[in-house]
Design an enzyme around this catalytic site. Structure first.
Site, PDB file in Angstrom:
ATOM      1  N   CYS A 117       0.941  -1.102  -0.024  1.00 36.14           N
ATOM      2  CA  CYS A 117       0.302   0.179   0.072  1.00 36.14           C
ATOM      3  C   CYS A 117       0.896   1.386  -0.017  1.00 36.14           C
ATOM      4  CB  CYS A 117      -1.043   0.073   1.278  1.00 36.14           C
ATOM      5  SG  CYS A 117      -1.392   1.635   1.947  1.00 36.14           S
ATOM      6  N   PHE A 259       0.873  -3.283 -20.173  1.00 37.53           N
ATOM      7  CA  PHE A 259       1.478  -4.421 -20.715  1.00 37.53           C
ATOM      8  C   PHE A 259       2.259  -4.283 -22.168  1.00 37.53           C
ATOM      9  CE2 PHE A 259      -3.273  -4.376 -20.012  1.00 37.53           C
ATOM     10  CZ  PHE A 259      -2.823  -5.649 -18.521  1.00 37.53           C
ATOM     11  N   VAL A 260       3.693  -3.323 -21.532  1.00 40.01           N
ATOM     12  CA  VAL A 260       4.296  -2.883 -22.468  1.00 40.01           C
ATOM     13  C   VAL A 260       5.643  -4.302 -22.220  1.00 40.01           C
ATOM     14  CG1 VAL A 260       7.229  -1.559 -22.500  1.00 40.01           C
ATOM     15  CG2 VAL A 260       4.789  -1.054 -21.368  1.00 40.01           C
ATOM     16  N   ARG A 261       5.391  -5.525 -23.702  1.00 35.28           N
ATOM     17  CA  ARG A 261       5.635  -6.212 -23.198  1.00 35.28           C
ATOM     18  C   ARG A 261       6.098  -6.983 -24.808  1.00 35.28           C
ATOM     19  NH1 ARG A 261       1.202 -10.295 -20.354  1.00 35.28           N
ATOM     20  NH2 ARG A 261       1.724  -8.408 -17.953  1.00 35.28           N
ATOM     21  N   PRO A 262       6.927  -6.073 -25.201  1.00 37.49           N
ATOM     22  CA  PRO A 262       7.659  -6.448 -27.207  1.00 37.49           C
ATOM     23  C   PRO A 262       6.690  -7.853 -27.097  1.00 37.49           C
ATOM     24  CG  PRO A 262       9.677  -5.372 -25.563  1.00 37.49           C
ATOM     25  CD  PRO A 262       8.938  -6.028 -24.645  1.00 37.49           C
ATOM     26  N   PRO A 263       5.985  -7.199 -28.581  1.00 37.54           N
ATOM     27  CA  PRO A 263       6.556  -6.180 -29.483  1.00 37.54           C
ATOM     28  C   PRO A 263       4.952  -5.017 -29.871  1.00 37.54           C
ATOM     29  CG  PRO A 263       5.509  -8.129 -30.747  1.00 37.54           C
ATOM     30  CD  PRO A 263       5.976  -8.410 -29.982  1.00 37.54           C
ATOM     31  N   ARG A 264       4.474  -5.746 -28.466  1.00 39.30           N
ATOM     32  CA  ARG A 264       3.264  -4.329 -28.044  1.00 39.30           C
ATOM     33  C   ARG A 264       3.430  -3.651 -27.018  1.00 39.30           C
ATOM     34  NH1 ARG A 264       2.466  -8.905 -30.795  1.00 39.30           N
ATOM     35  NH2 ARG A 264       0.817  -8.849 -32.614  1.00 39.30           N
TER      36      ARG A 264
END
Length: 298
Positions: A117, A259-264
């Protein structure tokens, strides 16, 4: 000095066969840290030991009790002895500058927090919103999407304790060009961010203009709040943001990605700071013009 990990015995169980194997395991340490200001207890938070001064500075800054490092005259651990006879470092004593808000205007509210928290010490959401610098000043910073794609792996490479335990969150501060400035780990995601902000305050870098803050988990409201108060223009999370986090990012003028998880990656706010252009290192020499990036608008 207190350590960030410890060894223990465990039984590895095969859920298909029921076979059990005794083995050693490494755990992330979680211990309380008590903050005292001029002899009075301010808060107790659960954290992973290490970078405690930065944690305290970042926390106090986010709570609006600290405007700059000059408001703190001194900080020191008061060592005690634990059950095993070893010294502990779970009390941090802070001397405030006379006349500062930290010294004489601490509000009467409960500050006890946990490693999960970051805003439960605050009286109201409205009070937290009042501390945000809106809009966040970014000096026209732009981040290339190919640079953004490499930041989660760069943060993971800096997580030394996570590699041993698998039990810590992380926050990393990068330049818009992808250079790692500071990375910190903790059992609490908000603690990791506080440590990064505290580092920036110690180094005289606040507000953290022109930077990208990357967090290893979700982007909750308190993480956006801490980043906004510190003047961070871009926050990128490996997992999902909350609805309130998105609302605050938009109100504060920040760029928020989840959701910064290449390639998206998902862009929830401030897409004007993201540029799509030729891959890093691709030459434009001899063309007579530089690259013409395309802005990702939201």
């Amino acid at each position: 000095m207190a350590t960030a990990s410890t060894r223990t015995r465990t039984t590895r169980l095969d859920l298909d066969t029921g076979a059990a194997t005794e083995r050693a395991d490494t755990l992330a340490v979680e211990e309380p840290l008590q903050l005292e200001v001029d002899g009075e207890q301010l808060t107790v938070t659960m954290r992973t030991p290490g970078h405690d001064v930065e944690l305290a500075l970042g926390f106090l800054h986010a709570e609006g009790l600290l405007r700059g490092r000059e408001d703190v005259v001194a900080m020191r651990h008061c060592t005690d002895t634990g059950p095993d006879g070893q010294p502990t470092y779970n009390l941090l004593q802070i001397s405030a500058r006379p006349g500062s808000r930290l010294a004489g205007d601490r509000v009467a509210r409960p500050f006890t927090t946990t490693s999960a928290c970051g805003v439960c010490g605050s009286v109201s959401v409205e009070e937290v919103l009042s501390r945000v610098r809106a809009p966040v000043h970014d000096d026209g910073v732009r981040v290339r999407t190919d640079v953004l794609a490499g930041l989660p792996d760069a943060l993971r490479a800096a997580q030394s304790t996570f590699e041993r335990t698998g039990g810590l969150h992380a926050a990393g501060l990068f330049t818009a060009e992808g250079e790692l400035l500071c990375a910190r780990e903790d059992v609490g995601r908000h603690n990791a961010v506080d440590k990064v902000v505290g580092w920036g305050l110690r180094e005289g870098r606040l507000p953290l203009r022109g930077t990208v803050l990357v967090v290893s988990g979700r982007a909750s409201f308190e993480l956006v709040q801490k980043a906004a108060v510190a003047g961070v223009p871009v926050l990128a999370a490996v997992s999902a943001p909350s609805s309130l986090a998105v609302s605050l990012a938009r109100e504060a003028g920040m760029t928020l990605l989840g959701f910064v998880r290449p390639p998206r990656a998902n862009v929830y706010a401030g897409g004007h700071r993201l540029d799509v252009g030729p891959p890093t290192g691709e030459s434009t020499a001899g063309t007579g013009v530089g690259p013409r990036p395309t802005s990702v608008l939201t």
